[in-house]
Design a protein around this motif. Structure first.
Motif, PDB file in Angstrom:
ATOM      1  N   ASP A   1      -5.847   3.826  -1.712  1.00 20.56           N
ATOM      2  CA  ASP A   1      -6.852   4.787  -2.174  1.00 20.56           C
ATOM      3  C   ASP A   1      -7.394   5.636  -1.024  1.00 20.56           C
ATOM      4  OD1 ASP A   1      -7.051   4.837  -4.926  1.00 20.56           O
ATOM      5  OD2 ASP A   1      -8.417   3.137  -5.036  1.00 20.56           O
ATOM      6  N   MET A   2      -7.616   5.011   0.128  1.00 23.88           N
ATOM      7  CA  MET A   2      -8.092   5.790   1.281  1.00 23.88           C
ATOM      8  C   MET A   2      -7.076   6.852   1.678  1.00 23.88           C
ATOM      9  SD  MET A   2     -10.153   3.259   3.904  1.00 23.88           S
ATOM     10  CE  MET A   2      -8.980   1.895   3.941  1.00 23.88           C
ATOM     11  N   ALA A   3      -5.794   6.462   1.716  1.00 26.56           N
ATOM     12  CA  ALA A   3      -4.753   7.414   2.090  1.00 26.56           C
ATOM     13  C   ALA A   3      -4.633   8.535   1.068  1.00 26.56           C
ATOM     14  CB  ALA A   3      -3.416   6.685   2.243  1.00 26.56           C
ATOM     15  N   LEU A   4      -4.709   8.190  -0.213  1.00 24.55           N
ATOM     16  CA  LEU A   4      -4.616   9.192  -1.278  1.00 24.55           C
ATOM     17  C   LEU A   4      -5.809  10.137  -1.263  1.00 24.55           C
ATOM     18  CD1 LEU A   4      -3.304   6.872  -4.119  1.00 24.55           C
ATOM     19  CD2 LEU A   4      -2.069   8.838  -3.172  1.00 24.55           C
ATOM     20  N   ALA A   5      -6.956   9.616  -0.830  1.00 23.56           N
ATOM     21  CA  ALA A   5      -8.165  10.441  -0.762  1.00 23.56           C
ATOM     22  C   ALA A   5      -8.148  11.385   0.433  1.00 23.56           C
ATOM     23  CB  ALA A   5      -9.400   9.551  -0.696  1.00 23.56           C
ATOM     24  N   GLY A   6      -7.238  11.123   1.369  1.00 20.76           N
ATOM     25  CA  GLY A   6      -7.166  11.971   2.563  1.00 20.76           C
ATOM     26  C   GLY A   6      -7.946  11.444   3.750  1.00 20.76           C
ATOM     27  N   VAL A   7      -8.373  10.183   3.688  1.00 19.55           N
ATOM     28  CA  VAL A   7      -9.052   9.579   4.839  1.00 19.55           C
ATOM     29  C   VAL A   7      -8.044   9.466   5.978  1.00 19.55           C
ATOM     30  CG1 VAL A   7     -10.186   7.497   5.705  1.00 19.55           C
ATOM     31  CG2 VAL A   7     -10.666   8.311   3.390  1.00 19.55           C
ATOM     32  N   GLU A   8      -8.430   9.898   7.154  1.00 17.31           N
ATOM     33  CA  GLU A   8      -7.521   9.945   8.294  1.00 17.31           C
ATOM     34  C   GLU A   8      -7.368   8.570   8.940  1.00 17.31           C
ATOM     35  OE1 GLU A   8      -6.899  12.651  12.350  1.00 17.31           O
ATOM     36  OE2 GLU A   8      -8.576  13.053  10.978  1.00 17.31           O
ATOM     37  N   LEU A   9      -6.149   8.202   9.268  1.00 15.53           N
ATOM     38  CA  LEU A   9      -5.871   6.921   9.901  1.00 15.53           C
ATOM     39  C   LEU A   9      -6.404   6.863  11.329  1.00 15.53           C
ATOM     40  CD1 LEU A   9      -4.500   4.141   9.950  1.00 15.53           C
ATOM     41  CD2 LEU A   9      -2.334   5.297  10.474  1.00 15.53           C
ATOM     42  N   LYS A  10      -6.396   7.983  12.029  1.00 13.13           N
ATOM     43  CA  LYS A  10      -6.859   8.145  13.412  1.00 13.13           C
ATOM     44  C   LYS A  10      -5.831   7.627  14.428  1.00 13.13           C
ATOM     45  CE  LYS A  10     -10.882   9.976  12.387  1.00 13.13           C
ATOM     46  NZ  LYS A  10     -11.166  11.408  12.667  1.00 13.13           N
ATOM     47  N   ILE A  11      -5.501   6.338  14.382  1.00 14.24           N
ATOM     48  CA  ILE A  11      -4.470   5.798  15.257  1.00 14.24           C
ATOM     49  C   ILE A  11      -3.135   5.893  14.529  1.00 14.24           C
ATOM     50  CG2 ILE A  11      -3.677   3.801  16.590  1.00 14.24           C
ATOM     51  CD1 ILE A  11      -6.370   4.878  17.510  1.00 14.24           C
ATOM     52  N   PRO A  12      -2.135   6.596  15.069  1.00 17.14           N
ATOM     53  CA  PRO A  12      -0.856   6.743  14.375  1.00 17.14           C
ATOM     54  C   PRO A  12      -0.276   5.399  13.950  1.00 17.14           C
ATOM     55  CG  PRO A  12      -0.931   8.184  16.278  1.00 17.14           C
ATOM     56  CD  PRO A  12      -2.156   7.320  16.362  1.00 17.14           C
TER      57      PRO A  12
ATOM     58  N   ALA B   1       0.836  -1.209   0.000  1.00 17.37           N
ATOM     59  CA  ALA B   1       0.000   0.000   0.000  1.00 17.37           C
ATOM     60  C   ALA B   1       0.867   1.254   0.000  1.00 17.37           C
ATOM     61  CB  ALA B   1      -0.929  -0.013   1.212  1.00 17.37           C
ATOM     62  N   ALA B   2       1.925   1.237   0.801  1.00 11.59           N
ATOM     63  CA  ALA B   2       2.827   2.392   0.856  1.00 11.59           C
ATOM     64  C   ALA B   2       3.511   2.619  -0.489  1.00 11.59           C
ATOM     65  CB  ALA B   2       3.869   2.182   1.950  1.00 11.59           C
ATOM     66  N   SER B   3       3.927   1.541  -1.136  1.00 12.15           N
ATOM     67  CA  SER B   3       4.587   1.679  -2.431  1.00 12.15           C
ATOM     68  C   SER B   3       3.618   2.220  -3.484  1.00 12.15           C
ATOM     69  CB  SER B   3       5.178   0.344  -2.883  1.00 12.15           C
ATOM     70  OG  SER B   3       4.177  -0.609  -3.171  1.00 12.15           O
ATOM     71  N   LEU B   4       2.366   1.795  -3.402  1.00 10.19           N
ATOM     72  CA  LEU B   4       1.356   2.285  -4.350  1.00 10.19           C
ATOM     73  C   LEU B   4       1.096   3.779  -4.160  1.00 10.19           C
ATOM     74  CD1 LEU B   4      -1.217  -0.659  -4.187  1.00 10.19           C
ATOM     75  CD2 LEU B   4       0.155  -0.008  -6.185  1.00 10.19           C
ATOM     76  N   VAL B   5       1.042   4.214  -2.914  1.00  7.79           N
ATOM     77  CA  VAL B   5       0.817   5.637  -2.638  1.00  7.79           C
ATOM     78  C   VAL B   5       1.957   6.469  -3.210  1.00  7.79           C
ATOM     79  CG1 VAL B   5       0.723   7.384  -0.815  1.00  7.79           C
ATOM     80  CG2 VAL B   5      -0.660   5.316  -0.622  1.00  7.79           C
ATOM     81  N   GLU B   6       3.185   6.033  -2.983  1.00  5.11           N
ATOM     82  CA  GLU B   6       4.318   6.783  -3.536  1.00  5.11           C
ATOM     83  C   GLU B   6       4.262   6.794  -5.059  1.00  5.11           C
ATOM     84  OE1 GLU B   6       8.336   6.742  -1.871  1.00  5.11           O
ATOM     85  OE2 GLU B   6       9.039   6.099  -3.841  1.00  5.11           O
ATOM     86  N   LEU B   7       3.931   5.644  -5.631  1.00  8.79           N
ATOM     87  CA  LEU B   7       3.844   5.540  -7.091  1.00  8.79           C
ATOM     88  C   LEU B   7       2.811   6.507  -7.657  1.00  8.79           C
ATOM     89  CD1 LEU B   7       5.186   3.830  -9.309  1.00  8.79           C
ATOM     90  CD2 LEU B   7       3.320   2.197  -9.060  1.00  8.79           C
ATOM     91  N   MET B   8       1.748   6.743  -6.902  1.00  5.31           N
ATOM     92  CA  MET B   8       0.675   7.635  -7.334  1.00  5.31           C
ATOM     93  C   MET B   8       0.936   9.102  -6.977  1.00  5.31           C
ATOM     94  SD  MET B   8      -1.591   5.859  -8.952  1.00  5.31           S
ATOM     95  CE  MET B   8      -3.055   6.894  -8.906  1.00  5.31           C
ATOM     96  N   GLY B   9       2.100   9.392  -6.416  1.00  8.08           N
ATOM     97  CA  GLY B   9       2.455  10.769  -6.103  1.00  8.08           C
ATOM     98  C   GLY B   9       2.015  11.234  -4.732  1.00  8.08           C
ATOM     99  N   GLY B  10       1.648  10.303  -3.866  1.00  9.41           N
ATOM    100  CA  GLY B  10       1.225  10.664  -2.521  1.00  9.41           C
ATOM    101  C   GLY B  10       2.392  11.094  -1.649  1.00  9.41           C
ATOM    102  N   SER B  11       2.086  11.762  -0.566  1.00  5.97           N
ATOM    103  CA  SER B  11       3.108  12.266   0.348  1.00  5.97           C
ATOM    104  C   SER B  11       3.683  11.141   1.203  1.00  5.97           C
ATOM    105  CB  SER B  11       2.505  13.326   1.267  1.00  5.97           C
ATOM    106  OG  SER B  11       1.562  12.723   2.156  1.00  5.97           O
TER     107      SER B  11
END
Length: 308
Positions: free
Chosen positions: A254-265, A197-207
């Motif tokens: 997709d949730m992370a890229l959309a800005g959905v908050e994790l809530k628990i660090p 999931a982390a690799s996909l977010v980076e691949l999609m330009g996520g922070s």
């Protein structure tokens, strides 16, 4: 994966990433305005005393092996040495071409098919990349090979994203576990799903922070998953759990890229996973003494393979 080893005599400990927490990695990348993968490649180059190009080439070879294992595992006639499994990946890839790609659509159906192919390759004693383990080897390839072959993403960007997955996997291994025998399948497929999931977010330009959130969401969705291999083999239900790991990786990204908050660090999620693993019965940690392995059919299949 590439080994992340310290080089003696550098005297630059303050410059090195210790990989103690996800937050530490994300904060450092954010502060420098670079990707986690760039930070990790740079750090590994310093630690190992090797040029970045050489280390990148090593990781590119890992990705090439992933592609090869998808191909080998896609042989519908390939069977595991036990005879319990084989052809599942090929079946899913064939299905992806029918009925408009199934309920999830062609891309996702092919992604889970590829994950099964890699798991089939592993069960048949083929060459795979443990990401982070053999039992979870299909999840990262299922995601990244699909982004490469179906979405046309640049190979270099995909290879670089594996550095992010590797760094996050190191934190999990250090702070919790990546072994089913120690933490249950949450430690294997859960970790692999989060790394993917982390690799996909980076691949999609996520922070970098979004990469960490995606990891956390994947762990949350597999917390408590037991390791109960039938006959003690990495086949049933392992191959199908690689499928769910792929789906969770994409949905978490997709949730992370959309800005959905994790809530628990995310680092607290890792700590919680360790706590759950520590409290889990030994019968549910790769001993084949509980769960599906202890079901009537599971016992029967074990006897078919190994006898009474």
């Amino acid at each position: 994966m590439v080994h992340w080893l310290p080089k003696k005599g550098l005297g630059q400990e303050e410059k090195m990433i210790k990989y103690d927490t996800i937050k530490e990695i994300c904060d450092k990348a954010e502060a420098r305005g670079i990707k986690i993968s760039e930070l990790c490649l740079e750090d590994q180059s310093e630690q190992m005393g090797l040029p970045k190009e050489e280390i990148y080439a090593m990781m590119e070879k890992n990705f090439d092996v992933m592609v090869e294992s998808v191909g080998k595992g896609g042989d519908k006639n390939l069977r595991s040495t036990s005879g319990l499994t084989g052809g599942e990946g090929a079946t899913m890839l064939e299905y992806s071409q029918k009925a408009q790609g199934g309920l999830m659509g062609e891309f996702m159906t092919k992604a889970i098919g590829r994950a099964m192919c890699v798991s089939n390759c592993n069960a048949a004693m083929g060459r795979i990349v443990a990401t982070p383990t053999a039992g979870s080897c299909g999840i990262l390839p299922g995601c990244l090979v699909s982004m490469y072959q179906d979405k046309g993403y640049n190979k270099k960007d995909i290879v670089m994203s594996i550095f992010t997955a590797a760094a996050f996997g190191m934190v999990i291994a250090k702070q919790a576990s990546i072994a089913g025998a120690e933490g249950g399948c949450q430690a294997e497929c859960g970790s692999a799903s989060g790394m993917a999931a982390a690799s996909l977010v980076e691949l999609m330009g996520g922070s970098p922070k979004a990469c960490g959130d995606a990891l956390g969401m994947s762990l949350v969705n597999q917390m408590g998953l037991v390791c109960d291999p039938v006959a003690g083999l990495v086949e049933i239900p392992c191959i199908k759990r690689n499928v769910s790991g792929v789906v969770i990786a994409f949905s978490s990204a997709d949730m992370a890229l959309a800005g959905v908050e994790l809530k628990i660090p995310v680092d607290e999620c890792i700590a919680a996973m360790k706590s759950v693993g520590d409290s889990m019965s030994s019968a549910l940690k790769e001993t084949a003494m509980g769960g599906l392995a202890a079901s009537p059919t599971g016992i029967r299949l074990r006897k078919e393979v190994f006898g009474e």
